[in-house]
Scaffold this motif. Structure first.
Motif, PDB file in Angstrom:
ATOM      1  N   GLY A 105      34.615  22.250  53.593  1.00  0.00           N
ATOM      2  CA  GLY A 105      35.323  20.976  53.546  1.00  0.00           C
ATOM      3  C   GLY A 105      34.407  19.815  53.206  1.00  0.00           C
ATOM      4  O   GLY A 105      34.574  18.713  53.735  1.00  0.00           O
ATOM      5  N   LEU A 106      33.430  20.049  52.332  1.00  0.00           N
ATOM      6  CA  LEU A 106      32.470  19.002  51.980  1.00  0.00           C
ATOM      7  C   LEU A 106      33.114  17.922  51.128  1.00  0.00           C
ATOM      8  O   LEU A 106      34.028  18.188  50.349  1.00  0.00           O
ATOM      9  N   VAL A 107      32.624  16.713  51.281  1.00  0.00           N
ATOM     10  CA  VAL A 107      33.085  15.554  50.520  1.00  0.00           C
ATOM     11  C   VAL A 107      31.872  14.933  49.852  1.00  0.00           C
ATOM     12  O   VAL A 107      30.874  14.643  50.522  1.00  0.00           O
ATOM     13  N   ALA A 108      31.954  14.728  48.546  1.00  0.00           N
ATOM     14  CA  ALA A 108      30.851  14.083  47.823  1.00  0.00           C
ATOM     15  C   ALA A 108      31.091  12.574  47.789  1.00  0.00           C
ATOM     16  O   ALA A 108      32.226  12.112  47.699  1.00  0.00           O
ATOM     17  N   ARG A 109      30.001  11.838  47.878  1.00  0.00           N
ATOM     18  CA  ARG A 109      30.067  10.378  47.817  1.00  0.00           C
ATOM     19  C   ARG A 109      29.049   9.862  46.817  1.00  0.00           C
ATOM     20  O   ARG A 109      28.029  10.493  46.571  1.00  0.00           O
ATOM     21  N   CYS A 110      29.332   8.695  46.261  1.00  0.00           N
ATOM     22  CA  CYS A 110      28.422   8.036  45.329  1.00  0.00           C
ATOM     23  C   CYS A 110      27.160   7.610  46.082  1.00  0.00           C
ATOM     24  O   CYS A 110      27.245   7.099  47.200  1.00  0.00           O
ATOM     25  N   TYR A 151      36.774  14.188  42.177  1.00  0.00           N
ATOM     26  CA  TYR A 151      36.834  15.338  41.272  1.00  0.00           C
ATOM     27  C   TYR A 151      36.059  16.522  41.842  1.00  0.00           C
ATOM     28  O   TYR A 151      35.448  16.423  42.885  1.00  0.00           O
ATOM     29  N   GLY A 152      36.060  17.625  41.122  1.00  0.00           N
ATOM     30  CA  GLY A 152      35.342  18.813  41.557  1.00  0.00           C
ATOM     31  C   GLY A 152      33.830  18.602  41.530  1.00  0.00           C
ATOM     32  O   GLY A 152      33.302  17.857  40.711  1.00  0.00           O
ATOM     33  N   PHE A 153      33.127  19.271  42.454  1.00  0.00           N
ATOM     34  CA  PHE A 153      31.679  19.189  42.481  1.00  0.00           C
ATOM     35  C   PHE A 153      31.108  20.440  43.114  1.00  0.00           C
ATOM     36  O   PHE A 153      31.806  21.216  43.751  1.00  0.00           O
ATOM     37  N   GLN A 154      29.815  20.620  42.916  1.00  0.00           N
ATOM     38  CA  GLN A 154      29.071  21.719  43.518  1.00  0.00           C
ATOM     39  C   GLN A 154      27.803  21.152  44.124  1.00  0.00           C
ATOM     40  O   GLN A 154      27.347  20.096  43.701  1.00  0.00           O
ATOM     41  N   THR A 155      27.249  21.871  45.066  1.00  0.00           N
ATOM     42  CA  THR A 155      25.941  21.447  45.588  1.00  0.00           C
ATOM     43  C   THR A 155      24.888  21.834  44.570  1.00  0.00           C
ATOM     44  O   THR A 155      24.998  22.866  43.907  1.00  0.00           O
ATOM     45  N   ALA A 156      23.876  21.004  44.429  1.00  0.00           N
ATOM     46  CA  ALA A 156      22.800  21.260  43.475  1.00  0.00           C
ATOM     47  C   ALA A 156      21.857  22.327  44.026  1.00  0.00           C
ATOM     48  O   ALA A 156      21.712  22.478  45.231  1.00  0.00           O
ATOM     49  N   ALA A 157      21.217  23.040  43.125  1.00  0.00           N
ATOM     50  CA  ALA A 157      20.258  24.064  43.527  1.00  0.00           C
ATOM     51  C   ALA A 157      19.065  23.389  44.199  1.00  0.00           C
ATOM     52  O   ALA A 157      18.605  22.332  43.756  1.00  0.00           O
ATOM     53  N   ALA A 193      24.670  16.668  45.096  1.00  0.00           N
ATOM     54  CA  ALA A 193      25.854  17.284  44.516  1.00  0.00           C
ATOM     55  C   ALA A 193      25.909  16.957  43.029  1.00  0.00           C
ATOM     56  O   ALA A 193      25.376  15.924  42.596  1.00  0.00           O
ATOM     57  N   VAL A 194      26.525  17.834  42.262  1.00  0.00           N
ATOM     58  CA  VAL A 194      26.668  17.627  40.821  1.00  0.00           C
ATOM     59  C   VAL A 194      28.135  17.827  40.444  1.00  0.00           C
ATOM     60  O   VAL A 194      28.813  18.696  40.991  1.00  0.00           O
ATOM     61  N   PRO A 195      28.636  17.022  39.508  1.00  0.00           N
ATOM     62  CA  PRO A 195      30.024  17.179  39.062  1.00  0.00           C
ATOM     63  C   PRO A 195      30.256  18.563  38.465  1.00  0.00           C
ATOM     64  O   PRO A 195      29.356  19.162  37.873  1.00  0.00           O
TER      65      PRO A 195
END
Length: 72
Positions: free
Chosen positions: A50-55, A64-70, A36-38
């Motif tokens: 309903g995805l959740v990004a984690r460190c 904050y907002g994020f998108q899945t990386a290509a 994921a990328v910010p």
């Protein structure tokens, strides 16, 4: 779950303990890890699933907002 999110209630840790903060982000969809990328705002896909990004270091929930990386 949705009602708790909508009201802003969350028990997940949202402060990254890594140095530097947020060295990388990862999310999971259908049992598969995704990079994921910010972003200024989360993508439609993130909202619909309903995805959740984690460190990647300390597993803190990214607040904050994020998108899945290509994928290449």
């Amino acid at each position: 779950m949705f009602s708790n999110w909508f009201r802003g209630e969350s028990t997940d840790l949202t402060s990254c303990a890594c140095e530097p903060e947020w060295p990388g982000l990862v999310t999971e969809a259908y049992g598969e890890p995704l990079e994921a990328v910010p972003a200024e705002a989360s993508s439609v896909l993130v909202g619909m699933l309903g995805l959740v990004a984690r460190c990647t270091g300390c597993s803190a929930r990214y607040p904050y907002g994020f998108q899945t990386a290509a994928r290449g």
